[in-house]
Scaffold this motif. Structure first.
Motif, PDB file in Angstrom:
ATOM      1  N   ARG A   6      70.650  37.568  80.968  1.00 53.96           N
ATOM      2  CA  ARG A   6      70.391  37.381  80.117  1.00 53.96           C
ATOM      3  C   ARG A   6      69.108  36.788  79.423  1.00 53.96           C
ATOM      4  O   ARG A   6      68.172  37.120  79.263  1.00 53.96           O
ATOM      5  N   SER A  10      64.669  38.531  79.424  1.00 53.69           N
ATOM      6  CA  SER A  10      63.997  37.127  78.419  1.00 53.69           C
ATOM      7  C   SER A  10      62.428  37.115  78.587  1.00 53.69           C
ATOM      8  O   SER A  10      61.500  37.672  78.650  1.00 53.69           O
ATOM      9  N   ASP A  90      65.911  49.490  74.226  1.00 54.45           N
ATOM     10  CA  ASP A  90      66.010  48.679  73.020  1.00 54.45           C
ATOM     11  C   ASP A  90      64.499  49.777  72.472  1.00 54.45           C
ATOM     12  O   ASP A  90      64.639  49.548  71.387  1.00 54.45           O
ATOM     13  N   ARG A  93      66.140  52.061  69.983  1.00 52.64           N
ATOM     14  CA  ARG A  93      66.879  51.919  69.233  1.00 52.64           C
ATOM     15  C   ARG A  93      66.127  50.714  67.943  1.00 52.64           C
ATOM     16  O   ARG A  93      66.680  50.331  67.067  1.00 52.64           O
ATOM     17  N   GLY A  94      64.082  50.645  68.625  1.00 54.68           N
ATOM     18  CA  GLY A  94      63.897  49.831  67.665  1.00 54.68           C
ATOM     19  C   GLY A  94      63.606  48.473  67.616  1.00 54.68           C
ATOM     20  O   GLY A  94      62.979  47.888  66.670  1.00 54.68           O
ATOM     21  N   ARG A  95      64.201  48.680  68.427  1.00 52.20           N
ATOM     22  CA  ARG A  95      64.308  46.838  69.356  1.00 52.20           C
ATOM     23  C   ARG A  95      63.079  46.011  69.491  1.00 52.20           C
ATOM     24  O   ARG A  95      63.017  44.969  69.625  1.00 52.20           O
ATOM     25  N   VAL A  96      62.681  46.804  70.330  1.00 55.49           N
ATOM     26  CA  VAL A  96      61.663  46.634  71.442  1.00 55.49           C
ATOM     27  C   VAL A  96      60.124  47.615  70.946  1.00 55.49           C
ATOM     28  O   VAL A  96      60.592  48.794  70.670  1.00 55.49           O
ATOM     29  N   ARG A  97      59.235  47.157  70.720  1.00 48.67           N
ATOM     30  CA  ARG A  97      57.684  48.268  70.037  1.00 48.67           C
ATOM     31  C   ARG A  97      57.797  48.911  70.914  1.00 48.67           C
ATOM     32  O   ARG A  97      57.100  47.748  71.558  1.00 48.67           O
TER      33      ARG A  97
END
Length: 98
Positions: A6, A10, A90, A93-97
């Protein structure tokens, strides 16, 4: 030193701030899935030699040309490998562009 995935993730995302670098990663990972599919579909495992070439090749070009940094693969190979697939998911899923 990263004490957990985790925490590493980041950092990993910060090393992929350039949109074009992320696009190169996404393209390379997508091609890896195509190569694996072809290997499974044809029953010819020789196709699998192309998986690391397209996967790492596209990612490293993204880092050299766009991000202008050193890929995390060299310092954190396992976390980096997992991070790439988590980032891929991600993105889907659209969490990261992209």
């Amino acid at each position: 030193m990263h004490t957990s995935f985790r925490e590493f993730y980041s950092f990993y995302l910060s090393e992929h701030a350039d949109r074009n670098c992320r696009r190169m990663h996404f393209a390379g990972s997508s091609l890896v899935l195509v190569v694996v599919g072809v290997a499974l579909g044809t029953g010819d495992a020789r196709w699998l030699w192309f998986a690391p070439l397209v996967g790492y090749g596209f990612a490293w070009i993204g880092h050299v040309v766009f991000e202008k940094n050193r890929p995390a693969t060299f310092s954190h190979p396992l976390y980096s490998f997992v991070g790439d697939w988590v980032m891929y998911a991600d993105i889907l899923r659209g969490r990261v562009r992209l």
